[in-house]
Design an enzyme around this catalytic site. Structure first.
Site, PDB file in Angstrom:
ATOM      1  N   ASP A   1      30.437  43.819  70.358  1.00 13.10           N
ATOM      2  CA  ASP A   1      31.320  44.036  69.179  1.00 13.10           C
ATOM      3  C   ASP A   1      32.310  45.523  68.799  1.00 13.10           C
ATOM      4  O   ASP A   1      31.104  45.766  67.951  1.00 13.10           O
ATOM      5  CB  ASP A   1      30.417  43.225  68.423  1.00 13.10           C
ATOM      6  CG  ASP A   1      30.729  43.062  66.201  1.00 13.10           C
ATOM      7  OD1 ASP A   1      32.013  43.001  66.375  1.00 13.10           O
ATOM      8  OD2 ASP A   1      30.203  42.957  66.271  1.00 13.10           O
ATOM      9  N   TRP A   2      33.087  45.938  68.965  1.00 10.54           N
ATOM     10  CA  TRP A   2      34.004  47.071  69.376  1.00 10.54           C
ATOM     11  C   TRP A   2      34.854  46.735  67.963  1.00 10.54           C
ATOM     12  O   TRP A   2      35.538  46.223  68.020  1.00 10.54           O
ATOM     13  CB  TRP A   2      34.386  47.900  70.488  1.00 10.54           C
ATOM     14  CG  TRP A   2      35.624  48.653  69.612  1.00 10.54           C
ATOM     15  CD1 TRP A   2      35.630  49.472  68.933  1.00 10.54           C
ATOM     16  CD2 TRP A   2      36.182  49.680  70.948  1.00 10.54           C
ATOM     17  NE1 TRP A   2      37.055  50.870  69.110  1.00 10.54           N
ATOM     18  CE2 TRP A   2      36.457  50.601  70.235  1.00 10.54           C
ATOM     19  CE3 TRP A   2      36.389  49.169  72.928  1.00 10.54           C
ATOM     20  CZ2 TRP A   2      37.941  51.828  71.344  1.00 10.54           C
ATOM     21  CZ3 TRP A   2      37.238  50.027  72.790  1.00 10.54           C
ATOM     22  CH2 TRP A   2      37.683  50.993  72.434  1.00 10.54           C
ATOM     23  N   GLU A   3      34.394  47.298  66.728  1.00 11.39           N
ATOM     24  CA  GLU A   3      34.834  46.796  65.369  1.00 11.39           C
ATOM     25  C   GLU A   3      35.869  48.252  64.864  1.00 11.39           C
ATOM     26  O   GLU A   3      34.664  49.095  64.501  1.00 11.39           O
ATOM     27  CB  GLU A   3      34.631  46.525  64.535  1.00 11.39           C
ATOM     28  CG  GLU A   3      33.841  44.836  64.682  1.00 11.39           C
ATOM     29  CD  GLU A   3      32.993  44.129  63.329  1.00 11.39           C
ATOM     30  OE1 GLU A   3      32.977  44.670  62.597  1.00 11.39           O
ATOM     31  OE2 GLU A   3      32.422  43.025  63.458  1.00 11.39           O
ATOM     32  N   PHE A   4      37.579  48.437  65.392  1.00 11.79           N
ATOM     33  CA  PHE A   4      37.505  47.861  66.438  1.00 11.79           C
ATOM     34  C   PHE A   4      38.765  48.829  66.830  1.00 11.79           C
ATOM     35  O   PHE A   4      38.756  49.570  66.761  1.00 11.79           O
ATOM     36  CB  PHE A   4      39.111  46.577  65.063  1.00 11.79           C
ATOM     37  CG  PHE A   4      38.419  45.564  64.564  1.00 11.79           C
ATOM     38  CD1 PHE A   4      38.060  44.190  65.349  1.00 11.79           C
ATOM     39  CD2 PHE A   4      37.847  45.529  63.478  1.00 11.79           C
ATOM     40  CE1 PHE A   4      37.482  43.640  64.887  1.00 11.79           C
ATOM     41  CE2 PHE A   4      37.270  44.535  62.558  1.00 11.79           C
ATOM     42  CZ  PHE A   4      37.360  42.966  63.367  1.00 11.79           C
TER      43      PHE A   4
ATOM     44  N   GLY B   1      29.675  45.089  62.514  1.00 11.74           N
ATOM     45  CA  GLY B   1      30.730  45.534  61.717  1.00 11.74           C
ATOM     46  C   GLY B   1      30.360  47.477  60.925  1.00 11.74           C
ATOM     47  O   GLY B   1      31.556  48.104  60.837  1.00 11.74           O
TER      48      GLY B   1
END
Ligand SMILES: *[C@@H]1O[C@H](CO)[C@@H](O)[C@H](O)[C@H]1NC(C)=O
Ligand SMILES: *[C@@H]1O[C@H](CO)[C@@H](O)[C@H](O)[C@H]1NC(C)=O
Ligand SMILES: *[C@@H]1O[C@H](CO)[C@@H](O)[C@H](O)[C@H]1NC(C)=O
Ligand SMILES: *[C@@H]1O[C@H](CO)[C@@H](O)[C@H](O)[C@H]1NC(C)=O
Ligand SMILES: *[C@@H]1O[C@H](CO)[C@@H](O)[C@H](O)[C@H]1NC(C)=O
Length: 381
Positions: free
Chosen positions: A147-150, A108
């Site tokens: 976990d590429w946000e976003f 995040g």
């Protein structure tokens, strides 16, 4: 060339290796435990020691997080990571039952533009991919997680599809070349398959996710928070007034064409707090004048349990959202407790999902919620 016997035993070993990803743990004689993924993220930046993870409650543990260098797109292993990566792997290797280990890239707090740039050319994707394989093999991980946000727009989303494809192909080739089991490829994603907020409308590449990932992990939390002037259940299973709910999100993924078995549902081990405008108006959606205790209104489950006890808070199970809230004076906290976690895990099972994951290790109270989820998954308890 081997004899038929060695061939058969090799084959058996391979079958065992290939099917042992999910089943392990203690099971009473009377019930056959359901297989599936019971995962959790381990934040390397917190003080919770990996050596105290109760591995019987999990099948997969993620090291969180590694980041790509913004200039080269190779994973940058900080001096902290240099200590913690081998510590993490070493600790988990010593624990029984064994769990699989992955590292997660992003998180995040990471810079989405770096991911956007990395994913935008074949060459930069390959540098990133090769680096992920190198790091995984060097430290002994069994998988990698993005976990590429976003992804911010439709271009990002189509590059994400290319990244998944190229990554999976590279993992297949590398496994063949080195003779080791292929590294797992997973990805944490938005709670729903499409975005209606935070930028223009855009959808995840469901086809590429289905084809190239071992599973995707919708983050079914953070639906409400400090940016709002009313109380909310940040991981509501249902919401009759909006699409911001786990029920909506998970169904949107299935509707988009991702097989339920490839979805691993997120569960938070934290809640969100507010300061009520009027202590007597204290339901879900009550007016708030700011956040309550915690870091920007974020309270970890063990802190909530302690705070509720200290303040003699009134605790309510909210039937509509299938969540809990507590209030005491002007303090209001929305969160999951034993019953709501069990309901969510049963919901996940009833839809045929692949499993669930927790964010994050070190936030539970004496493994209460982790234990409940694990039992509910394995035995329906
Ligand atoms: C994010 O990364 C981009 C590209 O490297 C850079 O231009 C930008 O300053 C970064 N943003 C932050 C907040 O670090
Ligand atoms: C990535 O690794 C493969 C296999 O080792 C190699 O052939 C290729 O040249 C590498 N590509 C990059 C951009 O590093
Ligand atoms: C919920 O999503 C559906 C499409 O999936 C849309 O038709 C509907 O307008 C949305 N409702 C709200 C309240 O945003
Ligand atoms: C919250 O803020 C919005 C806009 O700033 C305002 O219209 C609304 O009345 C506020 N709601 C409450 C419950 O204070
Ligand atoms: C909490 O409640 C108990 C019993 O209801 C009471 O004895 C105690 O004084 C209360 N404590 C506080 C801090 O209000």
């Amino acid at each position: 060339m081997g004899t038929p016997t060695t061939f058969i035993s090799l084959f058996l070993i391979l079958v065992i290796l290939c099917t042992s990803t999910v089943a392990n743990g203690d099971h009473p004689d009377h019930a056959k435990p359901s297989k599936g993924i019971r995962a959790a993220y381990w934040p390397s930046f917190n003080s919770f020691p990996a050596s105290s993870i109760q591995t019987s409650l999990f099948t997969h543990i993620y090291y969180a997080f590694l980041l790509p260098d913004p200039a080269t797109f190779k994973l940058s292993i900080t001096s902290d990571d240099q200590t913690k990566l081998p510590e993490f792997i070493g600790s988990l290797l010593n624990l029984t039952p064994p769990v699989k280990t992955l590292f997660s890239i992003g998180g995040g707090g990471s810079n989405a533009t770096v991911f956007s740039e990395m994913a935008s050319t074949k060459q930069s994707r390959q540098v990133f991919i090769n680096s992920s394989i190198e790091v995984a093999r060097k430290y002994g991980f069994q998988g990698v997680d993005l976990d590429w946000e976003f992804p911010a727009n439709v271009v990002d989303m189509s590059n994400l599809a290319l990244l998944y494809k190229q990554w999976r192909n590279s993992l297949d080739e590398e496994a063949k070349a080195c003779g080791k089991p292929r590294l797992l490829l997973t990805s944490a994603v938005y709670y729903a398959s499409e975005f209606q907020v935070y930028g223009g409308p855009r959808s995840y590449p469901a086809g590429a996710i289905s084809k190239y990932l071992d599973w995707a992990s919708p983050m079914c939390f953070d639906y409400h928070g400090s940016w709002e002037n009313f109380t909310g259940e940040h991981s509501a299973l249902y919401d009759s007034k909006s699409n911001i709910s786990t029920n909506y999100g998970i169904r949107s993924w299935i509707q988009a064409g991702v097989p339920a078995k490839k979805l691993v549902m997120g569960l938070p081990l934290y809640g969100k707090s507010w300061r009520l405008r009027d202590p007597k108006v204290n339901g879900v959606g009550a007016a708030a004048v700011g956040v309550g205790p915690g870091d920007d209104g974020i309270l970890l489950y063990y802190q909530i349990v302690e705070l509720n006890a200290q303040s003699n808070a009134t605790v309510v199970f909210d039937k509509q959202t299938k969540s809990y809230y507590s209030y005491s004076g002007t303090t209001w906290i929305g969160y999951d407790d034993v019953r709501s976690v069990a309901l969510k895990v049963r919901f996940a099972k009833s839809l045929g999902l692949g499993g669930y994951f927790f964010w994050a290790l070190g936030q539970d109270k004496d493994w209460t919620l982790s234990q409940k989820a694990s039992n509910a998954w394995k035995y329906g308890g």
